[in-house]
Write a protein that holds these residues in place. Structure first.
Motif, PDB file in Angstrom:
ATOM      1  N   SER A  35       0.842  -1.195   0.000  1.00 38.37           N
ATOM      2  CA  SER A  35       0.000   0.000   0.000  1.00 38.37           C
ATOM      3  C   SER A  35       0.880   1.249   0.000  1.00 38.37           C
ATOM      4  O   SER A  35       2.113   1.169  -0.139  1.00 38.37           O
ATOM      5  CB  SER A  35      -0.901   0.001   1.236  1.00 38.37           C
ATOM      6  N   GLU A  36       0.255   2.402   0.177  1.00 34.61           N
ATOM      7  CA  GLU A  36       1.021   3.649   0.280  1.00 34.61           C
ATOM      8  C   GLU A  36       2.007   3.598   1.443  1.00 34.61           C
ATOM      9  O   GLU A  36       3.079   4.215   1.383  1.00 34.61           O
ATOM     10  CB  GLU A  36       0.076   4.840   0.458  1.00 34.61           C
ATOM     11  N   ILE A  37       1.652   2.881   2.494  1.00 31.46           N
ATOM     12  CA  ILE A  37       2.545   2.767   3.659  1.00 31.46           C
ATOM     13  C   ILE A  37       3.843   2.076   3.264  1.00 31.46           C
ATOM     14  O   ILE A  37       4.943   2.571   3.544  1.00 31.46           O
ATOM     15  CB  ILE A  37       1.846   2.004   4.800  1.00 31.46           C
ATOM     16  N   GLU A  38       3.736   0.925   2.603  1.00 35.32           N
ATOM     17  CA  GLU A  38       4.924   0.204   2.175  1.00 35.32           C
ATOM     18  C   GLU A  38       5.683   0.986   1.103  1.00 35.32           C
ATOM     19  O   GLU A  38       6.919   0.954   1.055  1.00 35.32           O
ATOM     20  CB  GLU A  38       4.558  -1.182   1.648  1.00 35.32           C
ATOM     21  N   ALA A  39       4.935   1.701   0.257  1.00 34.07           N
ATOM     22  CA  ALA A  39       5.572   2.442  -0.832  1.00 34.07           C
ATOM     23  C   ALA A  39       6.476   3.543  -0.308  1.00 34.07           C
ATOM     24  O   ALA A  39       7.656   3.638  -0.681  1.00 34.07           O
ATOM     25  CB  ALA A  39       4.501   3.032  -1.753  1.00 34.07           C
ATOM     26  N   ILE A  40       5.943   4.376   0.570  1.00 32.35           N
ATOM     27  CA  ILE A  40       6.737   5.495   1.069  1.00 32.35           C
ATOM     28  C   ILE A  40       7.873   5.012   1.953  1.00 32.35           C
ATOM     29  O   ILE A  40       8.970   5.583   1.957  1.00 32.35           O
ATOM     30  CB  ILE A  40       5.838   6.520   1.803  1.00 32.35           C
ATOM     31  N   SER A  41       7.650   3.922   2.689  1.00 34.84           N
ATOM     32  CA  SER A  41       8.711   3.380   3.540  1.00 34.84           C
ATOM     33  C   SER A  41       9.858   2.818   2.707  1.00 34.84           C
ATOM     34  O   SER A  41      11.032   3.030   3.005  1.00 34.84           O
ATOM     35  CB  SER A  41       8.154   2.296   4.463  1.00 34.84           C
ATOM     36  N   SER A  42       9.517   2.099   1.633  1.00 40.64           N
ATOM     37  CA  SER A  42      10.557   1.475   0.821  1.00 40.64           C
ATOM     38  C   SER A  42      11.387   2.503   0.071  1.00 40.64           C
ATOM     39  O   SER A  42      12.578   2.284  -0.181  1.00 40.64           O
ATOM     40  CB  SER A  42       9.935   0.485  -0.170  1.00 40.64           C
ATOM     41  N   LEU A  43      10.789   3.631  -0.276  1.00 41.78           N
ATOM     42  CA  LEU A  43      11.505   4.645  -1.049  1.00 41.78           C
ATOM     43  C   LEU A  43      12.301   5.621  -0.195  1.00 41.78           C
ATOM     44  O   LEU A  43      13.281   6.199  -0.679  1.00 41.78           O
ATOM     45  CB  LEU A  43      10.516   5.427  -1.927  1.00 41.78           C
ATOM     46  N   THR A  44      11.894   5.810   1.056  1.00 45.48           N
ATOM     47  CA  THR A  44      12.544   6.850   1.865  1.00 45.48           C
ATOM     48  C   THR A  44      13.074   6.366   3.208  1.00 45.48           C
ATOM     49  O   THR A  44      13.851   7.067   3.845  1.00 45.48           O
ATOM     50  CB  THR A  44      11.564   8.011   2.135  1.00 45.48           C
ATOM     51  N   GLY A  45      12.635   5.193   3.671  1.00 45.02           N
ATOM     52  CA  GLY A  45      13.095   4.694   4.960  1.00 45.02           C
ATOM     53  C   GLY A  45      12.288   5.153   6.156  1.00 45.02           C
ATOM     54  O   GLY A  45      12.575   4.760   7.290  1.00 45.02           O
ATOM     55  N   VAL A  46      11.256   5.963   5.954  1.00 44.30           N
ATOM     56  CA  VAL A  46      10.441   6.437   7.062  1.00 44.30           C
ATOM     57  C   VAL A  46       9.459   5.364   7.499  1.00 44.30           C
ATOM     58  O   VAL A  46       9.235   4.369   6.799  1.00 44.30           O
ATOM     59  CB  VAL A  46       9.649   7.707   6.665  1.00 44.30           C
ATOM     60  N   LYS A  47       8.847   5.575   8.652  1.00 41.33           N
ATOM     61  CA  LYS A  47       7.733   4.756   9.108  1.00 41.33           C
ATOM     62  C   LYS A  47       6.458   5.562   8.904  1.00 41.33           C
ATOM     63  O   LYS A  47       6.375   6.717   9.325  1.00 41.33           O
ATOM     64  CB  LYS A  47       7.883   4.389  10.583  1.00 41.33           C
ATOM     65  N   ALA A  48       5.474   4.970   8.254  1.00 40.18           N
ATOM     66  CA  ALA A  48       4.236   5.683   7.956  1.00 40.18           C
ATOM     67  C   ALA A  48       3.047   4.953   8.551  1.00 40.18           C
ATOM     68  O   ALA A  48       3.030   3.725   8.628  1.00 40.18           O
ATOM     69  CB  ALA A  48       4.048   5.814   6.443  1.00 40.18           C
ATOM     70  N   GLU A  49       2.051   5.719   8.986  1.00 42.25           N
ATOM     71  CA  GLU A  49       0.810   5.129   9.490  1.00 42.25           C
ATOM     72  C   GLU A  49      -0.344   6.061   9.163  1.00 42.25           C
ATOM     73  O   GLU A  49      -0.203   7.285   9.131  1.00 42.25           O
ATOM     74  CB  GLU A  49       0.887   4.896  11.001  1.00 42.25           C
ATOM     75  N   ILE A  50      -1.500   5.458   8.879  1.00 37.05           N
ATOM     76  CA  ILE A  50      -2.676   6.248   8.541  1.00 37.05           C
ATOM     77  C   ILE A  50      -3.288   6.801   9.823  1.00 37.05           C
ATOM     78  O   ILE A  50      -3.465   6.081  10.806  1.00 37.05           O
ATOM     79  CB  ILE A  50      -3.692   5.419   7.737  1.00 37.05           C
ATOM     80  N   VAL A  51      -3.600   8.108   9.809  1.00 37.98           N
ATOM     81  CA  VAL A  51      -4.114   8.758  11.016  1.00 37.98           C
ATOM     82  C   VAL A  51      -5.461   9.443  10.793  1.00 37.98           C
ATOM     83  O   VAL A  51      -6.157   9.770  11.759  1.00 37.98           O
ATOM     84  CB  VAL A  51      -3.107   9.784  11.568  1.00 37.98           C
ATOM     85  N   ALA A  52      -5.831   9.683   9.532  1.00 40.31           N
ATOM     86  CA  ALA A  52      -7.116  10.324   9.248  1.00 40.31           C
ATOM     87  C   ALA A  52      -7.438  10.078   7.785  1.00 40.31           C
ATOM     88  O   ALA A  52      -6.597   9.595   7.011  1.00 40.31           O
ATOM     89  CB  ALA A  52      -7.062  11.823   9.543  1.00 40.31           C
ATOM     90  N   ALA A  53      -8.672  10.389   7.396  1.00 39.30           N
ATOM     91  CA  ALA A  53      -9.073  10.119   6.017  1.00 39.30           C
ATOM     92  C   ALA A  53     -10.263  10.991   5.637  1.00 39.30           C
ATOM     93  O   ALA A  53     -10.979  11.515   6.497  1.00 39.30           O
ATOM     94  CB  ALA A  53      -9.421   8.645   5.850  1.00 39.30           C
ATOM     95  N   GLY A  54     -10.460  11.112   4.329  1.00 43.35           N
ATOM     96  CA  GLY A  54     -11.631  11.809   3.813  1.00 43.35           C
ATOM     97  C   GLY A  54     -11.299  13.143   3.189  1.00 43.35           C
ATOM     98  O   GLY A  54     -10.188  13.663   3.309  1.00 43.35           O
ATOM     99  N   GLY A  55     -12.291  13.700   2.488  1.00 48.15           N
ATOM    100  CA  GLY A  55     -12.131  14.984   1.837  1.00 48.15           C
ATOM    101  C   GLY A  55     -13.277  15.215   0.867  1.00 48.15           C
ATOM    102  O   GLY A  55     -14.125  14.345   0.668  1.00 48.15           O
ATOM    103  N   VAL A  56     -13.303  16.391   0.268  1.00 52.80           N
ATOM    104  CA  VAL A  56     -14.347  16.737  -0.700  1.00 52.80           C
ATOM    105  C   VAL A  56     -13.703  17.451  -1.882  1.00 52.80           C
ATOM    106  O   VAL A  56     -12.508  17.737  -1.880  1.00 52.80           O
ATOM    107  CB  VAL A  56     -15.431  17.657  -0.063  1.00 52.80           C
ATOM    108  N   ALA A  57     -14.527  17.744  -2.907  1.00 53.88           N
ATOM    109  CA  ALA A  57     -14.100  18.553  -4.056  1.00 53.88           C
ATOM    110  C   ALA A  57     -12.868  17.977  -4.741  1.00 53.88           C
ATOM    111  O   ALA A  57     -11.956  18.709  -5.123  1.00 53.88           O
ATOM    112  CB  ALA A  57     -13.857  19.999  -3.636  1.00 53.88           C
ATOM    113  N   GLY A  58     -12.845  16.661  -4.884  1.00 50.73           N
ATOM    114  CA  GLY A  58     -11.716  16.005  -5.516  1.00 50.73           C
ATOM    115  C   GLY A  58     -10.800  15.293  -4.552  1.00 50.73           C
ATOM    116  O   GLY A  58      -9.919  14.538  -4.977  1.00 50.73           O
ATOM    117  N   ALA A  59     -10.994  15.509  -3.258  1.00 50.82           N
ATOM    118  CA  ALA A  59     -10.165  14.834  -2.250  1.00 50.82           C
ATOM    119  C   ALA A  59     -10.894  13.663  -1.605  1.00 50.82           C
ATOM    120  O   ALA A  59     -10.415  13.113  -0.615  1.00 50.82           O
ATOM    121  CB  ALA A  59      -9.734  15.826  -1.174  1.00 50.82           C
TER     122      ALA A  59
END
Length: 260
Positions: free
Chosen positions: A200-224
Motif C-alpha cells: 500500500s502507500e505505507i509500504e511504498a513510502i517506507s521502501s523509497l525513503t526509509g520512514v515509518k508511515a501510518e494512517i491517522v485520518a481520512a476523507g475529503g471533498v471537491a476532488g479529495a
C-alpha cells in the motif's frame, strides 16, 4: 526522530505505489532475468505505465482500459459484474519476459510457465491494514485471474505482490467477511482473502525513503474524496525525501475513462 503529516489522494496513492514497485529490488531482478505479470487493474495500470516507461517500452500501452472489472458511480454505464458495456478495448495483461513486453498475453497464457523468482502483481478490493492482508472480489464462476495466480504461488513459489490503496481498508476480519459473502443465498461478488505481499502507500513510502508511515485520518471533498492522511516518522533527511516524493505525485489527476 520527527513526525510530519501528509495528505494523499487515491490517484496520488496509485502513482506512489507504482513508483515504489518499479524501484523494488525483487521486481527489478525479475525484470532483468525472469517474468513479471502485471494483471490488469486500475492501480496496476499505473504500475505498468511506470515499469514500461522505465524499460523504454511504453509505446502502445494505455491504462484507460487496463482492467477487467471496475467500480463506477451509479450514473456511469456498467454491467452487474463491474464490467463496461464494451470490452473491445481491453488490451490484456502486461507480461514482461526477460525485460521484453510480450504484447497481448494474459496470466492465463503464461501461468503454466511461471517459476520461482517470477512475480505476479495483482490488485485487491479489501485491505486489513493491521494484519497486512488483502482480499479480492470474485465475479468469475471459475475464480478468475487470482485462482490462476494462486496455482503458481502455491505450486511453484511464484511471488505474489498485492498493490492496494489504503482507501480499500476494512475493519472486519477478511475471513469472516468471505464466509458471509460466499455463503449460499448471498448475492453479489464473492470475496477471496489471499496470502501475498501487501503493498500500500505505507509500504511504498517506507521502501523509497526509509520512514515509518501510518494512517491517522481520512476523507475529503471537491476532488479529495477517499484521501488519506499519513503520519510519517523518520530522521530529518528521510522526512525531507518523503516530502519531495509526496509532492512529486500530489497533482496526479483522478482516474478517467476518457481516452488520452
Amino acid at each position: 526522530m520527527n513526525t510530519k503529516q501528509f495528505m494523499i489522494t487515491p490517484a496520488s496513492g496509485k502513482r506512489l505505489i507504482a513508483k515504489a514497485l518499479t524501484n523494488y529490488i525483487p521486481v527489478q531482478e525479475a525484470l532483468e532475468s525472469g517474468t513479471v505479470v502485471i494483471i490488469a487493474g486500475t492501480t496496476n495500470g499505473y504500475i505498468a505505465e511506470e515499469i514500461l516507461s522505465g524499460i523504454g517500452q511504453i509505446d502502445g500501452f494505455s491504462r484507460k482500459r487496463f482492467f477487467r472489472g471496475i467500480v463506477l458511480p451509479p450514473s456511469q454505464p456498467r454491467t452487474e459484474n463491474g464490467r463496461l458495456p464494451d470490452d473491445t478495448e481491453f488490451p490484456g495483461d502486461v507480461v514482461i519476459v526477460n525485460g521484453k513486453w510480450k504484447k497481448g498475453l494474459t496470466i492465463f497464457d503464461v501461468a503454466d510457465d511461471l517459476k520461482e523468482g517470477d512475480i505476479i502483481l495483482k490488485g485487491a478490493n479489501s485491505l486489513d491494514v493491521n494484519r497486512k492482508k488483502a482480499a479480492i472480489y470474485i465475479g468469475h464462476p471459475q475464480g478468475g485471474t487470482i485462482l490462476a495466480s494462486l496455482e503458481t504461488v502455491v505450486g511453484r513459489r511464484v511471488r505474489l505482490i498485492l498493490p492496494v490503496g489504503l482507501e480499500k481498508r476494512v475493519s472486519t476480519d477478511l475471513d469472516e467477511l468471505a464466509m458471509k459473502l460466499n455463503s449460499p443465498g448471498a448475492q453479489g461478488p464473492r470475496l477471496l482473502p489471499v496470502v501475498g505481499e501487501v503493498f500500500s502507500e505505507i509500504e511504498a513510502i517506507s521502501s523509497l525513503t526509509g520512514v515509518k508511515a501510518e494512517i491517522v485520518a481520512a476523507g475529503g471533498v471537491a476532488g479529495a474524496e477517499g484521501s488519506i492522511w499519513l503520519a510519517v516518522t523518520g530522521r530529518d533527511q528521510e522526512l525531507e525525501n518523503a516530502q519531495k516524493l509526496i509532492k512529486s505525485v500530489s497533482n496526479e489527476p483522478a482516474f478517467s475513462l476518457l481516452k488520452e
